[in-house]
Design a protein around this motif. Structure first.
Motif, PDB file in Angstrom:
ATOM      1  N   ARG A   1       0.497  -1.496  -0.440  1.00  0.00           N
ATOM      2  CA  ARG A   1      -0.308   0.057  -0.075  1.00  0.00           C
ATOM      3  C   ARG A   1       0.564   1.144  -0.187  1.00  0.00           C
ATOM      4  NH1 ARG A   1      -3.554   0.150   4.508  1.00  0.00           N
ATOM      5  NH2 ARG A   1      -1.606  -1.288   5.544  1.00  0.00           N
ATOM      6  N   PHE A   2       2.165   0.548   0.552  1.00  0.00           N
ATOM      7  CA  PHE A   2       3.058   1.762   0.388  1.00  0.00           C
ATOM      8  C   PHE A   2       2.551   2.938  -0.659  1.00  0.00           C
ATOM      9  CE2 PHE A   2       7.088   4.419   1.058  1.00  0.00           C
ATOM     10  CZ  PHE A   2       6.889   5.055   1.802  1.00  0.00           C
ATOM     11  N   ARG A   3       2.727   4.626  -0.781  1.00  0.00           N
ATOM     12  CA  ARG A   3       2.678   5.044  -2.165  1.00  0.00           C
ATOM     13  C   ARG A   3       4.322   5.431  -2.341  1.00  0.00           C
ATOM     14  NH1 ARG A   3      -2.234   8.609  -1.281  1.00  0.00           N
ATOM     15  NH2 ARG A   3      -1.485   9.333   0.766  1.00  0.00           N
ATOM     16  N   GLY A   4       5.384   5.662  -1.276  1.00  0.00           N
ATOM     17  CA  GLY A   4       6.631   6.062  -1.457  1.00  0.00           C
ATOM     18  C   GLY A   4       6.953   4.677  -2.462  1.00  0.00           C
ATOM     19  N   GLU A   5       9.025   5.059  -2.069  1.00  0.00           N
ATOM     20  CA  GLU A   5       9.773   3.931  -2.416  1.00  0.00           C
ATOM     21  C   GLU A   5      10.191   3.531  -1.306  1.00  0.00           C
ATOM     22  OE1 GLU A   5      12.691   5.158  -5.698  1.00  0.00           O
ATOM     23  OE2 GLU A   5      12.015   6.773  -5.231  1.00  0.00           O
ATOM     24  N   PHE A   6      10.401   1.540  -1.288  1.00  0.00           N
ATOM     25  CA  PHE A   6      10.854   0.828  -0.389  1.00  0.00           C
ATOM     26  C   PHE A   6      13.081   0.339  -1.083  1.00  0.00           C
ATOM     27  CE2 PHE A   6       7.433   0.363   2.763  1.00  0.00           C
ATOM     28  CZ  PHE A   6       8.491  -0.496   3.297  1.00  0.00           C
ATOM     29  N   VAL A   7      13.890   0.713  -0.327  1.00  0.00           N
ATOM     30  CA  VAL A   7      15.172   0.470  -0.750  1.00  0.00           C
ATOM     31  C   VAL A   7      15.534  -0.482  -0.243  1.00  0.00           C
ATOM     32  CG1 VAL A   7      17.257   1.643  -1.735  1.00  0.00           C
ATOM     33  CG2 VAL A   7      14.727   3.213  -2.286  1.00  0.00           C
ATOM     34  N   HIS A   8      16.067  -1.197  -0.872  1.00  0.00           N
ATOM     35  CA  HIS A   8      17.434  -2.097   0.274  1.00  0.00           C
ATOM     36  C   HIS A   8      18.721  -1.273  -0.379  1.00  0.00           C
ATOM     37  CE1 HIS A   8      19.926  -4.899   1.640  1.00  0.00           C
ATOM     38  NE2 HIS A   8      18.946  -5.584   2.628  1.00  0.00           N
ATOM     39  N   PRO A   9      20.024  -0.934   0.998  1.00  0.00           N
ATOM     40  CA  PRO A   9      20.551  -0.442   0.034  1.00  0.00           C
ATOM     41  C   PRO A   9      22.179  -1.194  -0.624  1.00  0.00           C
ATOM     42  CG  PRO A   9      20.304  -0.254   3.011  1.00  0.00           C
ATOM     43  CD  PRO A   9      19.691  -1.573   2.260  1.00  0.00           C
TER      44      PRO A   9
ATOM     45  N   LYS B   1      13.299  15.251   1.132  1.00  0.00           N
ATOM     46  CA  LYS B   1      12.231  14.181   1.390  1.00  0.00           C
ATOM     47  C   LYS B   1      12.293  13.501   2.965  1.00  0.00           C
ATOM     48  CE  LYS B   1      11.659  12.533  -3.326  1.00  0.00           C
ATOM     49  NZ  LYS B   1      11.789  10.611  -4.241  1.00  0.00           N
ATOM     50  N   ARG B   2      10.805  12.407   3.467  1.00  0.00           N
ATOM     51  CA  ARG B   2      11.059  12.223   4.430  1.00  0.00           C
ATOM     52  C   ARG B   2      12.061  10.611   4.826  1.00  0.00           C
ATOM     53  NH1 ARG B   2       5.058  13.140   5.933  1.00  0.00           N
ATOM     54  NH2 ARG B   2       5.044  12.279   4.025  1.00  0.00           N
ATOM     55  N   VAL B   3      12.935  10.349   5.266  1.00  0.00           N
ATOM     56  CA  VAL B   3      13.214   8.975   5.066  1.00  0.00           C
ATOM     57  C   VAL B   3      13.685   8.417   6.645  1.00  0.00           C
ATOM     58  CG1 VAL B   3      15.674   7.624   4.257  1.00  0.00           C
ATOM     59  CG2 VAL B   3      14.793   9.885   2.920  1.00  0.00           C
ATOM     60  N   VAL B   4      12.936   7.453   6.143  1.00  0.00           N
ATOM     61  CA  VAL B   4      13.135   6.072   7.286  1.00  0.00           C
ATOM     62  C   VAL B   4      13.645   5.533   7.291  1.00  0.00           C
ATOM     63  CG1 VAL B   4      11.820   4.880   9.114  1.00  0.00           C
ATOM     64  CG2 VAL B   4      10.513   7.023   7.941  1.00  0.00           C
TER      65      VAL B   4
ATOM     66  N   GLY C   1       3.557   6.129   5.617  1.00  0.00           N
ATOM     67  CA  GLY C   1       4.339   6.085   6.681  1.00  0.00           C
ATOM     68  C   GLY C   1       4.115   4.514   7.553  1.00  0.00           C
ATOM     69  N   ILE C   2       5.129   3.981   8.690  1.00  0.00           N
ATOM     70  CA  ILE C   2       5.270   3.082   8.892  1.00  0.00           C
ATOM     71  C   ILE C   2       4.803   3.372  10.744  1.00  0.00           C
ATOM     72  CG2 ILE C   2       6.466   1.123   9.804  1.00  0.00           C
ATOM     73  CD1 ILE C   2       8.333   2.042   8.055  1.00  0.00           C
ATOM     74  N   ALA C   3       3.656   2.363  11.128  1.00  0.00           N
ATOM     75  CA  ALA C   3       3.018   2.566  11.728  1.00  0.00           C
ATOM     76  C   ALA C   3       3.965   1.605  12.880  1.00  0.00           C
ATOM     77  CB  ALA C   3       1.355   1.857  11.852  1.00  0.00           C
ATOM     78  N   LEU C   4       3.779   2.324  14.418  1.00  0.00           N
ATOM     79  CA  LEU C   4       4.741   1.452  15.275  1.00  0.00           C
ATOM     80  C   LEU C   4       3.597   0.590  16.311  1.00  0.00           C
ATOM     81  CD1 LEU C   4       7.471   3.859  15.851  1.00  0.00           C
ATOM     82  CD2 LEU C   4       7.255   2.410  14.007  1.00  0.00           C
ATOM     83  N   ALA C   5       4.175  -0.496  17.021  1.00  0.00           N
ATOM     84  CA  ALA C   5       3.017  -0.876  17.980  1.00  0.00           C
ATOM     85  C   ALA C   5       3.406   0.307  19.527  1.00  0.00           C
ATOM     86  CB  ALA C   5       4.194  -2.181  18.692  1.00  0.00           C
TER      87      ALA C   5
ATOM     88  N   ASP D   1       8.458   9.341   2.730  1.00  0.00           N
ATOM     89  CA  ASP D   1       8.393   8.835   1.705  1.00  0.00           C
ATOM     90  C   ASP D   1       9.451   8.103   0.677  1.00  0.00           C
ATOM     91  OD1 ASP D   1       7.159  11.908   1.098  1.00  0.00           O
ATOM     92  OD2 ASP D   1       8.468  12.544   1.710  1.00  0.00           O
ATOM     93  N   VAL D   2      10.171   8.221   2.025  1.00  0.00           N
ATOM     94  CA  VAL D   2      11.016   7.038   1.460  1.00  0.00           C
ATOM     95  C   VAL D   2      11.971   5.242   2.420  1.00  0.00           C
ATOM     96  CG1 VAL D   2      13.562   6.680   0.162  1.00  0.00           C
ATOM     97  CG2 VAL D   2      12.821   7.958  -0.803  1.00  0.00           C
ATOM     98  N   VAL D   3      11.857   4.831   2.418  1.00  0.00           N
ATOM     99  CA  VAL D   3      11.971   3.589   3.673  1.00  0.00           C
ATOM    100  C   VAL D   3      12.985   2.570   2.948  1.00  0.00           C
ATOM    101  CG1 VAL D   3      11.158   1.735   5.030  1.00  0.00           C
ATOM    102  CG2 VAL D   3      10.162   3.527   4.007  1.00  0.00           C
ATOM    103  N   VAL D   4      14.008   2.854   3.431  1.00  0.00           N
ATOM    104  CA  VAL D   4      15.444   2.419   3.339  1.00  0.00           C
ATOM    105  C   VAL D   4      15.304   0.933   3.927  1.00  0.00           C
ATOM    106  CG1 VAL D   4      18.145   2.496   3.148  1.00  0.00           C
ATOM    107  CG2 VAL D   4      16.691   4.678   2.982  1.00  0.00           C
ATOM    108  N   THR D   5      15.945  -0.716   4.099  1.00  0.00           N
ATOM    109  CA  THR D   5      16.002  -1.435   4.322  1.00  0.00           C
ATOM    110  C   THR D   5      17.075  -1.877   4.828  1.00  0.00           C
ATOM    111  OG1 THR D   5      15.451  -2.832   2.537  1.00  0.00           O
ATOM    112  CG2 THR D   5      13.170  -2.095   3.935  1.00  0.00           C
ATOM    113  N   ALA D   6      17.670  -0.853   5.789  1.00  0.00           N
ATOM    114  CA  ALA D   6      19.131  -2.090   6.424  1.00  0.00           C
ATOM    115  C   ALA D   6      19.026  -2.824   6.799  1.00  0.00           C
ATOM    116  CB  ALA D   6      20.060  -0.072   6.580  1.00  0.00           C
ATOM    117  N   THR D   7      18.384  -3.446   6.491  1.00  0.00           N
ATOM    118  CA  THR D   7      17.884  -4.599   7.787  1.00  0.00           C
ATOM    119  C   THR D   7      19.035  -6.304   7.433  1.00  0.00           C
ATOM    120  OG1 THR D   7      16.025  -5.562   5.911  1.00  0.00           O
ATOM    121  CG2 THR D   7      15.153  -4.087   7.146  1.00  0.00           C
TER     122      THR D   7
END
Length: 835
Positions: A166-174, A186-189, A333-337, A345-351
């Motif tokens: 559903r996320f309208r922004g971008e998901f990026v893996h480093p 942009k707002r980056v998480v 965005g991201i809803a937390l517990a 706007d951008v989610v970076v998955t440094a996972t």
């Protein structure tokens, strides 16, 4: 080999290295330094050199340890930044590969898919995919070295996040950062708390509207200076070479002390790190919530913040840290517990990474697939039950390259040991019940815990335990013995040894003979003869049993394989029985007794340059002729081998039917051009000259076999300093030094050469950059009745275009020697290089 179909005609290499990253380049350096006669290639699936440092392109990428230890020991890191950017590291790696010619051995867009070991011929049969075309080709090799690390290059680890679609922004893996991604305004998480997240947050904070590091669990973060003021001072005081050595030792000690302190005193270490963090963060900041992990320091790797950059952007308010769990992803965005929603706007998955040991290559040994989890690592570099295979995995508690360098050195020593004893196969064997096992990487990182069952195991005692102690590994890998009861060696009749182009004959089975000799009567195979003084000589006999004996004596730093096979076959085809051998200190000729353990004892026991002379090497040759029951032989010597042959003819005239001396000189100080452009200034025993001689020859050996020899004095001098600096840890450099010492100790041999009575042919090249042509003139003048031939365009090696002419000259000389009556003129005959 029954489980795969391989074309009959495939290229064979002595060593194949998989991966052209920091480990593969290091492995190639040590291999070509210590084994220049071995043919090797580096298979790289991508289209560029650099491995990790070419793959990762995310903003701010840098090292997480200092480059004085992360860089190679053989090539000092010279930039001021001790914690360096990814671009600087990539440039360093590519410059290293270019400087040492390693880039020419890299085969790009080649992915090794399958490696099948055949015990019948002691070879790996490799199935290689061409990543650009999908074509599959095949290679064989005698030794396989995996330098691929342990993670996948094509995909990183990204958990499943509910609602991500559903996320309208971008998901990026480093690991696959888009070139066109613009985060400005942009707002980056950034999801994660490891080294990648700690690097990304400060790099993005300068231009993004907001940057939030969202972590489930905090990580220990320590600030370190980018510039090392102590290192700068050491360079100024001691110069680049000595300064780098001191800097490296200090950095190794510093890393070790920090790790030991954290392991032994976790409570004080936690309090110290917290105190440092409090001083770096704003007053009243919730340090315990965001920077106090539930585990002890170094249970997972500590993260580094160069110049405290992460803490700086938090102080400035351009970045923040949130410690919470993700409930789901929303459209914006991201809803937390906790109920909070982080707009993004951008989610970076440094996972993290996905583990892929040995590059995902399918390994089969004699028809049986190898399950890595069923194997146990031997010395952290080989696998139980898998022959002629090694891999490189670096430290998790220090710089990766520290461990890799030691592993590469040890593999090089192991190959030399196999050469010395004539072995074809080396296989670690773990006896049933010999050792309990535990995970190979006993490390708490998430990407390791997720896939620990895919990795090999390690034992609970050496040599099956995987050490993370640099100083312990120096003793084990650099100075310790390469052989032990857990390592089984063998010989295979059909194996092809290094340096044998196309295979020159069977290798022979091991016989149990303490001298390692082969079955009597076998041809074209390595055999050994014990000599006086605890030495043994490796030799090979080719040609008809009733042929005329002809002895080939190799040059400085060269072994019996330095003689082109076409030259040998041409001579045997003319009716000669050709004997080749490895001079003392090269190839497989060595002392029978291994050096004593311990670095100091090894240094004390090592013969110094000049501990033997050319006369001693000539005496070795006499013992070989006695062993073969050869009363007299036609003797052909090349370079230093020509000098040995000259001494043999002078001191043992009854053993030399004819003498052919190629590229040789008399040892007189005035022979040749000025020392800066003549390799062998033989009458100068000073240490600095010995240094120059050793390294110049080692540098030139890389070019032997090519039609021309590039003679670059500045390059030579640079190679000289490096070769001699490393000679105390390099058997090859030290052995070449001893051979040069033997030449120098022999001094001017002109008076001795006047006693030579054997018909003599002196051959030299008019473009020889290593022994000036005047050396050939001096040799011909010193030996009574010598015939002197100068070949046009011939340098200091036997190039293909002069080989046939050289054979003709030798055959002509040996044939007419008995009828020679007239003394030839002193001036050289000039002969064209092509027959």
């Amino acid at each position: 080999m029954s489980d795969t179909t391989v074309p009959v005609e495939v290229e064979h290499l002595d060593v194949v290295i998989v991966g052209a990253g920091i480990s593969g380049i290091g492995a190639a350096y040590y291999l070509q330094r210590d084994h220049p006669h071995r043919r090797y290639a580096v298979l790289e699936a991508r289209d560029a050199i650099g491995g990790t440092w070419d793959l990762f392109r995310y903003p701010g990428i840098r090292s997480d340890s200092d480059l004085h230890t992360f860089g190679y020991e053989f090539r000092p890191w010279s930039d001021r930044e001790a914690i360096a950017s990814g671009d600087a590291i990539l440039r360093y790696l590519r410059d290293t590969a270019a400087e040492y010619g390693i880039d020419r051995a890299v085969r790009h867009r080649r992915r090794l898919r399958r490696a099948v070991w055949s015990g019948d011929d002691a070879r790996w049969h490799l199935e290689v995919e061409h990543t650009d075309t999908g074509e599959v080709s095949h290679l064989t090799c005698s030794w396989l070295f995996s330098a691929t690390g342990y993670y996948r290059y094509d995909a990183g680890h990204t958990p499943e996040f509910p609602g991500r679609d559903r996320f309208r922004g971008e998901f990026v893996h480093p690991q696959h950062w888009p070139d066109d991604l613009d985060t400005a305004g942009k707002r980056v998480v950034v999801i994660g708390s490891g080294a990648t997240a700690v690097t990304l947050v400060p790099a993005l904070a300068g231009t993004a509207a907001s940057v939030t590091m969202l972590q489930r669990t905090p990580t220990y973060v320590l600030p370190l200076p980018t510039h090392d003021a102590v290192a700068d001072a050491l360079r100024r005081w001691f110069g680049d070479r000595r300064g780098f050595a001191l800097i490296r030792r200090r950095s190794i000690a510093q890393q070790r002390l920090i790790w030991q302190f954290c392991q032994r005193y976790p409570g004080p270490a936690r309090r110290l790190i917290r105190w440092i963090n409090v001083r770096q963060l704003p007053e009243g900041y919730p340090v315990d919530e965001h920077f106090r992990p539930p585990y002890d320091p170094w249970d997972q790797r500590l993260c580094i913040a160069p110049d405290g950059d992460l803490f700086r952007v938090i102080r400035e308010g351009t970045a923040s840290v949130v410690t919470d769990r993700i409930e789901h992803v929303t459209e914006d965005g991201i809803a937390l517990a906790s109920g909070e929603v982080l707009p993004a706007d951008v989610v970076v998955t440094a996972t993290g990474l996905q583990v892929l040991p040995m590059g995902g290559v399918e390994i089969v040994v004699d028809g049986e697939p190898v399950e890595l989890s069923d194997t146990v690592a031997y010395k952290g570099m080989m696998l139980s039950g898998v022959p002629n295979f090694s891999f490189a995995i670096g430290y998790t508690n220090a710089s990766w390259t520290l461990k890799v360098g030691l592993l590469c050195e040890h593999v090089s020593r192991l190959l030399a040991h196999m050469d010395t004893h004539g072995y074809d196969v080396c296989r670690p064997v773990l006896a049933p019940g010999e050792s309990g096992t535990r995970p190979f990487l006993d490390f708490g990182a998430g990407y390791i815990r997720r896939t620990v069952d895919q990795l090999p195991r390690q034992g609970d005692a050496a040599p099956w335990s995987t050490s993370m102690n640099y100083h312990g590994d120096v003793r084990l890998l650099r100075t310790g013995r390469v052989d032990d009861p857990h390592l089984h060696f063998s010989r295979v009749p059909t194996a092809v040894r290094p340096g044998r182009s196309g295979g020159s004959g069977p290798a022979g089975e091991a016989t149990g003979d303490p001298d390692g000799r082969r079955p009597a009567g076998a041809e074209d195979e390595d055999r050994f003869v014990p000599l006086l003084g605890g030495l043994r000589l490796c030799y090979r006999v080719s040609g008809p049993a009733d042929g005329v004996p002809l002895l080939l004596v190799a040059g400085l730093g060269q072994d019996l394989t330095s003689w082109p096979e076409r030259l040998v076959s041409s001579l045997t085809g003319r009716g000669f029985r050709v004997v080749r051998f490895d001079n003392r200190d090269v190839g497989r000729s060595s002392t029978i007794d291994a050096p004593p353990p311990g670095r100091l004892q090894q240094l004390l026991a090592r013969p110094r340059p000049g501990a033997y002379t050319l006369a001693d090497l000539a005496a070795d040759t006499v013992q070989l002729l006695d062993h073969l029951d050869v009363p007299a032989a036609h003797v052909v010597g090349m370079s230093m081998g020509g000098m040995i042959a000259q001494v043999l003819a002078a001191r043992h005239p009854d053993r030399v039917a004819t003498l052919t001396s190629i590229f040789s000189t008399t040892g007189h100080a005035r022979v040749g051009q000025p020392a800066r452009s003549t390799l062998l200034r033989l009458a100068q025993p000073a240490a600095r000259d010995l240094e120059q001689h050793v390294a110049r020859h080692l540098a030139m050996l890389r070019h032997i076999g090519s039609p021309t020899l590039a003679f670059d004095e500045p390059l030579e001098r640079a190679a000289a300093a490096e070769a001699w600096r490393r000679s105390d840890g390099s058997d090859r450099a030290a052995r070449v030094a001893r051979q040069i010492g033997a030449i120098q100790a022999s001094g001017d041999r002109t008076p001795e050469l006047r006693r030579v009575t054997a018909p003599t042919l002196v051959i030299h090249g008019d473009t020889d950059p290593m022994v000036h042509p005047s050396g050939g003139h001096a040799t011909a003048q010193a030996i009574p009745g010598a015939r002197h031939v100068e070949l046009d365009g011939m340098a200091h090696h036997i190039a293909p275009d002069v080989l046939d002419r050289l054979v003709d000259l030798v055959v002509e000389h040996t044939g007419r020697a008995a009828n020679q009556t007239a003394t030839p003129p002193v001036d050289a005959e000039r002969v064209g290089g092509t027959a």
